[in-house]
Design a protein around this motif. Structure first.
Motif, PDB file in Angstrom:
ATOM      1  N   ALA A   1      31.774  36.291  41.656  1.00  0.00           N
ATOM      2  CA  ALA A   1      31.464  37.688  41.985  1.00  0.00           C
ATOM      3  C   ALA A   1      32.487  38.576  41.300  1.00  0.00           C
ATOM      4  N   PRO A   2      32.094  39.797  40.928  1.00  0.00           N
ATOM      5  CA  PRO A   2      33.063  40.729  40.332  1.00  0.00           C
ATOM      6  C   PRO A   2      34.109  41.162  41.349  1.00  0.00           C
ATOM      7  N   LEU A   3      35.303  41.485  40.833  1.00  0.00           N
ATOM      8  CA  LEU A   3      36.405  41.926  41.674  1.00  0.00           C
ATOM      9  C   LEU A   3      37.260  42.896  40.857  1.00  0.00           C
ATOM     10  N   ALA A   4      37.753  43.928  41.483  1.00  0.00           N
ATOM     11  CA  ALA A   4      38.525  44.958  40.792  1.00  0.00           C
ATOM     12  C   ALA A   4      39.805  44.384  40.197  1.00  0.00           C
ATOM     13  N   SER A   5      40.250  44.996  39.091  1.00  0.00           N
ATOM     14  CA  SER A   5      41.512  44.625  38.455  1.00  0.00           C
ATOM     15  C   SER A   5      42.683  45.044  39.332  1.00  0.00           C
ATOM     16  N   ILE A   6      43.891  44.584  38.943  1.00  0.00           N
ATOM     17  CA  ILE A   6      45.094  44.919  39.697  1.00  0.00           C
ATOM     18  C   ILE A   6      46.229  45.179  38.726  1.00  0.00           C
ATOM     19  N   ASP A   7      47.117  46.077  39.088  1.00  0.00           N
ATOM     20  CA  ASP A   7      48.310  46.365  38.303  1.00  0.00           C
ATOM     21  C   ASP A   7      49.381  45.354  38.711  1.00  0.00           C
ATOM     22  N   ILE A   8      49.794  44.496  37.765  1.00  0.00           N
ATOM     23  CA  ILE A   8      50.709  43.407  38.132  1.00  0.00           C
ATOM     24  C   ILE A   8      52.089  43.942  38.519  1.00  0.00           C
ATOM     25  N   PHE A   9      52.486  45.143  38.037  1.00  0.00           N
ATOM     26  CA  PHE A   9      53.803  45.700  38.360  1.00  0.00           C
ATOM     27  C   PHE A   9      53.774  46.582  39.603  1.00  0.00           C
ATOM     28  N   ASP A  10      52.601  47.074  39.965  1.00  0.00           N
ATOM     29  CA  ASP A  10      52.472  47.939  41.145  1.00  0.00           C
ATOM     30  C   ASP A  10      51.144  47.624  41.837  1.00  0.00           C
ATOM     31  N   PRO A  11      51.017  46.445  42.459  1.00  0.00           N
ATOM     32  CA  PRO A  11      49.723  46.009  42.979  1.00  0.00           C
ATOM     33  C   PRO A  11      49.318  46.774  44.230  1.00  0.00           C
ATOM     34  N   GLU A  12      48.031  47.049  44.315  1.00  0.00           N
ATOM     35  CA  GLU A  12      47.425  47.578  45.530  1.00  0.00           C
ATOM     36  C   GLU A  12      46.305  46.628  45.929  1.00  0.00           C
ATOM     37  N   TYR A  13      46.371  46.127  47.165  1.00  0.00           N
ATOM     38  CA  TYR A  13      45.429  45.125  47.630  1.00  0.00           C
ATOM     39  C   TYR A  13      44.314  45.764  48.448  1.00  0.00           C
ATOM     40  N   GLY A  14      43.307  45.001  48.719  1.00  0.00           N
ATOM     41  CA  GLY A  14      42.206  45.478  49.551  1.00  0.00           C
ATOM     42  C   GLY A  14      40.872  45.512  48.842  1.00  0.00           C
ATOM     43  N   ALA A  15      40.802  45.064  47.580  1.00  0.00           N
ATOM     44  CA  ALA A  15      39.533  45.047  46.852  1.00  0.00           C
ATOM     45  C   ALA A  15      38.577  44.044  47.486  1.00  0.00           C
ATOM     46  N   GLU A  16      37.301  44.397  47.528  1.00  0.00           N
ATOM     47  CA  GLU A  16      36.271  43.535  48.084  1.00  0.00           C
ATOM     48  C   GLU A  16      35.424  42.945  46.948  1.00  0.00           C
ATOM     49  N   PRO A  17      35.133  41.646  47.006  1.00  0.00           N
ATOM     50  CA  PRO A  17      34.272  41.058  45.970  1.00  0.00           C
ATOM     51  C   PRO A  17      32.867  41.629  46.033  1.00  0.00           C
ATOM     52  N   GLY A  18      32.169  41.622  44.878  1.00  0.00           N
ATOM     53  CA  GLY A  18      30.768  42.005  44.833  1.00  0.00           C
ATOM     54  C   GLY A  18      29.885  40.879  45.326  1.00  0.00           C
ATOM     55  N   ASP A  19      28.633  40.883  44.904  1.00  0.00           N
ATOM     56  CA  ASP A  19      27.684  39.851  45.328  1.00  0.00           C
ATOM     57  C   ASP A  19      27.958  38.558  44.561  1.00  0.00           C
ATOM     58  N   PHE A  20      27.972  37.459  45.314  1.00  0.00           N
ATOM     59  CA  PHE A  20      28.220  36.153  44.692  1.00  0.00           C
ATOM     60  C   PHE A  20      26.923  35.590  44.113  1.00  0.00           C
TER      61      PHE A  20
END
Length: 852
Positions: free
Chosen positions: A540-559
């Motif tokens: 499933a698609p999932l949002a990118s993340i900034d490895i130096f300043d990560p923000e969590y909480g992204a939800e996967p799309g449809d599997f």
């Protein structure tokens, strides 16, 4: 993940009830019913490596003997304990090591006399021990210093002589006295008998002189023309090892390999090649998917170099065999608790002893629980491990052992970092998945039986069966290459159901024969095995993340389904081996194995068989050992290996040949200090051919144009320098590189393999005086820089030097220890061949263990 911090305490409280019940069952010290052995002199008694039972008929002189273990040093008897039993009395002579005791017994009237040479009495209460009327039927027990280097135990019965049973234990030597012996089967004029159980002393110290992995028989390591190093339980305990891969630090030419998303495993790189298959009590185990708990490990044997001659399709670098603890013929109970930083809790229970009075049935039960957070953000794990073992001594020459291991392991699936320079700038705690998504649960089951029958002193049959069933439920965030800004990390979510089934049936005959003056130890066997690995992946698609300043909480799309496959093999194998003693100083080892494998590979979405084929392989080995002295072995060996290619076919839809490995090795094995210290120096070269490489016409496909070579030098020194002072020192120079390829530059180094590595681990325990039992340990481990990718891109995994330390205290039936790992907080990384996993910073583990 559901985690319960209360469970360690519940487990310990429940263990008390189990311990009391088991103690009541096994407290009786029974009398052996085995036949009489017609030997009366100490030098004539043979000492096996596994517990055996026997009755020694009292000769005319009235003497008989039993040996626990003998060496040239005086052993300190530091305490005498008298434990009443239902049948009489146990006399325990305590030593600081629990080893190296010999007893010669005889009887006079109503008195049993046991002389113990090479021993000195150092009792806190005085120069001698005496107890009158300790139990009904025994008038007195006296322990005195007979002369400068021997001790005498005198037991006087009130009416008749007590029946004596002598056993070695972790605490020392045990005289188990029965005050009412069964004489119903003895004729009136039969001579009096002193009944003795001869038990093999468990290996103690850091040096283990024998191993089974190299020959599938119990053979002295100095007689095997191949490099074998054994890590005993003492090292596991002294280093406070919680993951088997940590033991690679103490073996030259071996590097740890990270488990599947952080799963505990015994995966390693050996002589430049990653071992995808390991052994569990001699049975094949695809350890990449199955966790392996350390709580029931007796020792770990590292065989370096090709092992296909005995174990089938393998990488040519070597193999690791974990040997589990077996039931003991005397009661032994231990409870321990380990706690550490990062909320680490690990209680364990080890119970063993006889289930019947005649010791026909023996049991062992290991239980371990683990609950921990991590130095990695959002990581945690919880595990429960249960391992019962039952041995049935069907007759004097026939035994059947069954064992089961079950482990449920819950953890956060975390592969670490990608092999790109920017990731080495991140703190080792940085987590790049999703805290509410990354999760994994593994259910692992191992069951086996081993049946052994001796037709005579020279012929033996063994049959063994094992089943390994593992189910993995995994949710993972896949990490893609960094974007052009070198900080944005594309990701994709995946879920998978993976399962492994591994079944093996072994049948072996072992014969010891003479042809004139030449001796033979012949092994021939037939193996039947089936291996199957099945997996279903969904993405499933999932949002990118900034490895130096990560923000969590992204939800996967449809599997959606990604791929679903099934592969494995059915194999029949026949092997033969002959260890030939041409002269006492000259031994030759020859052997070969034939494997017929039906390999299958199926697409589970389309139910299409993609890669079904049959493979035939012959794997030979030959070696020679020359021993100019009793302490020196010079050897040369040659061996080949094979490893089928499960996954790929050529551009023309043809199956690939198996990878073939070949090794040449020369070495010297040298013993020092009367055998207490041993060194092994080896030089080798391994060539692996038929390595897959991209097809130059269409890179989507592969061709077999690759060759990889590993050549090196290995040195290890293991053993006891002085009483209480143990050491393991290693050095390895490993030049592992691409020797032929159509796309990868020749000379590129293989991933994860340092050119140079070295280690030192040493411990010392004070042997006498007011500080007796106080111990110290220190370790230093060096690993040179390693390549992170193949082809080499210039990114190297940095070299490191790491230090560990230990402080311990042992007293009576308990001990406490504190281990300091990564003492100076060194930052370093390990790999499984691609991802980089940061390793733990400064860590403290404290353990208290009590024996009953």
């Amino acid at each position: 993940m559901k985690r319960t911090k209360l469970l360690p305490y519940l487990l310990l409280s429940n263990s008390v009830g189990v311990l009391v019940a088991t103690s009541a069952l096994a407290e009786v010290t029974p009398i052996s019913q085995s036949p009489i052995i017609e030997r009366s002199h100490l030098s004539e008694i043979e000492f096996p490596l596994t517990p055996v039972k026997g009755r020694v008929q009292q000769p005319e002189s009235g003497k008989s003997a039993v040996v626990a273990q003998v060496d040239g040093n005086l052993v300190q008897i530091t305490g005498v304990q008298l434990n009443p039993t239902e049948m009489g009395l146990d006399i325990i002579l305590e030593t600081s090591e629990g080893v190296a005791l010999q007893a010669e017994t005889r009887s006079e009237d109503n008195t049993l006399i046991a002389d113990i040479p090479n021993a000195v009495l150092l009792l806190p209460e005085g120069e001698a021990f005496r107890q009158d009327n300790p139990v009904e039927g025994i008038a007195s027990v006296i322990v005195t210093q007979q002369d400068v280097n021997s001790i005498r135990v005198t037991v006087t019965g009130t009416e008749t002589i007590p029946t004596a049973e002598v056993m070695s234990s972790a605490s020392g030597l045990v005289f188990s006295l029965t005050t009412a012996p069964d004489t119903a089967e003895m004729p009136p004029d039969a001579p009096e008998e002193i009944e003795i159980v001869v038990t093999a002393e468990p290996e103690t110290g850091y040096r283990v002189p024998r191993a089974t992995t190299g020959t599938r028989t119990d053979t002295p390591i100095r007689d095997v023309p191949q490099s074998i190093q054994v890590i005993p339980q003492e090292v596991i305990e002294d280093r406070q090892v919680t993951r088997l891969s940590e033991l690679a630090d103490n073996v030259s030419g071996v590097q740890p390999s990270v488990g599947y998303g952080g799963l505990p495993s015994n995966q390693t790189f050996i002589r430049g090649f990653r071992s995808g298959v390991n052994l569990r009590d001699g049975f094949r185990d695809f350890g990449f998917l199955s966790p392996r708990d350390v709580s029931n490990i007796e020792r770990v044997e590292f065989l370096r170099g090709p092992a296909s001659v005995l174990y089938g399709n393998l990488e040519p670098g070597g193999i690791v065999n974990t040997v589990t603890e077996q039931p003991l013929p005397y009661p032994f109970y231990e409870v321990s608790m380990t706690v550490g930083n990062y909320d680490f809790y690990r209680p364990t229970i080890d119970l063993t002893g006889p289930l019947t009075e005649n010791r026909e049935l023996l049991y062992r039960l290991n239980v371990a629980y683990e609950n921990a957070d991590s130095y990695r953000d959002f990581n945690e794990n919880e595990s429960i491990f249960i391992a019962p073992v039952l041995t049935w001594n069907i007759g004097p020459r026939t035994t059947l052992t069954t064992e089961v291991e079950y482990q449920n392991y819950n953890y956060v699936f975390d592969r670490g970092f990608r092999p790109e320079p920017e990731f080495l700038e991140l703190p080792r705690s940085r987590f790049l998945g999703e805290p509410d998504f990354n999760d994994a649960e593994v259910d692992s089951f191992f069951g086996s039986y081993s049946f052994q029958h001796e037709f005579s002193d020279n012929w033996k049959f063994r049959q063994g069966f094992s089943a390994i069933i593992v189910n993995n439920d995994i949710r993972e965030v896949n990490l893609r290459p960094l974007e052009d800004d070198r900080r944005t990390l594309p990701r994709r979510a995946s879920m998978s159901d993976e399962s492994q089934e591994n079944y093996t049936l072994q049948n072996e005959f072992i014969a010891e024969l003479q042809t004139g003056s030449i001796g033979h130890q012949i092994l021939f066997g037939l193996d039947l095995s089936r291996y199957e690995f099945t997996y279903d992946f969904f993405g499933a698609p999932l949002a990118s993340i900034d490895i130096f300043d990560p923000e969590y909480g992204a939800e996967p799309g449809d599997f959606e389904p990604s791929f679903a496959e099934e592969y494995g093999s059915n194999t029949i194998a026949f092997y033969m081996q002959d260890l030939i003693e041409v002269l006492p100083q000259l031994k030759i080892l020859v052997g070969g194995r034939l494997d017929w494998s039906d390999i299958f590979y199926r697409n589970r979405f389309t139910d299409e068989s993609i890669n079904d084929l049959s493979e035939f392989a012959f794997s030979p080995r030959a070696g020679i050992v020359y021993q100019p002295t009793d302490s020196t072995s010079l050897y040369f060996s040659w061996a080949k290996s094979f490893n089928p290619q499960f996954f790929s076919r050529s551009r023309t839809d043809e199956a690939f040949e198996p990878e073939r490995g070949e090794q040449f090795e020369i070495g010297v094995k040298q013993e020092f200090l009367d055998g207490r210290l041993a060194a092994n120096l080896a030089l080798y070269e391994i060539t692996k051919q038929n390595v897959l490489t991209p097809d130059p016409i269409d890179p989507i496909f592969s061709i077999q144009a690759g060759e990889q070579t590993s050549r090196g030098i290995e040195l290890e020194i293991v053993g006891e320098i002085l009483p209480g002072w143990n050491i393991i020192a290693t050095y390895a120079h490993t030049d592992a590189f691409v020797s032929e390829d159509n796309t990868i530059p020749e000379g590129d180094r293989l991933v994860g393999i340092p050119l140079n590595s070295a280690s030192l681990w040493t411990t010392y325990e004070i042997q006498q005086g007011g500080l007796q039992g106080l111990g110290f340990g220190v370790g230093v481990f060096f690993v040179g820089d390693r390549e992170a990718r193949l082809p080499n891109t210039g990114l190297e995994i940095p070299s490191y030097v790491r230090a560990d330390a230990r402080l311990s205290y042992r007293r009576d039936n308990w001990q406490a220890a504190v281990n300091f790992k990564n003492l100076f907080n060194t930052e370093y990384y390990e790999t499984q061949g691609f991802f980089l996993t940061p390793q733990a910073p400064f860590t403290i583990l404290g353990t208290i263990a009590v024996e009953f």
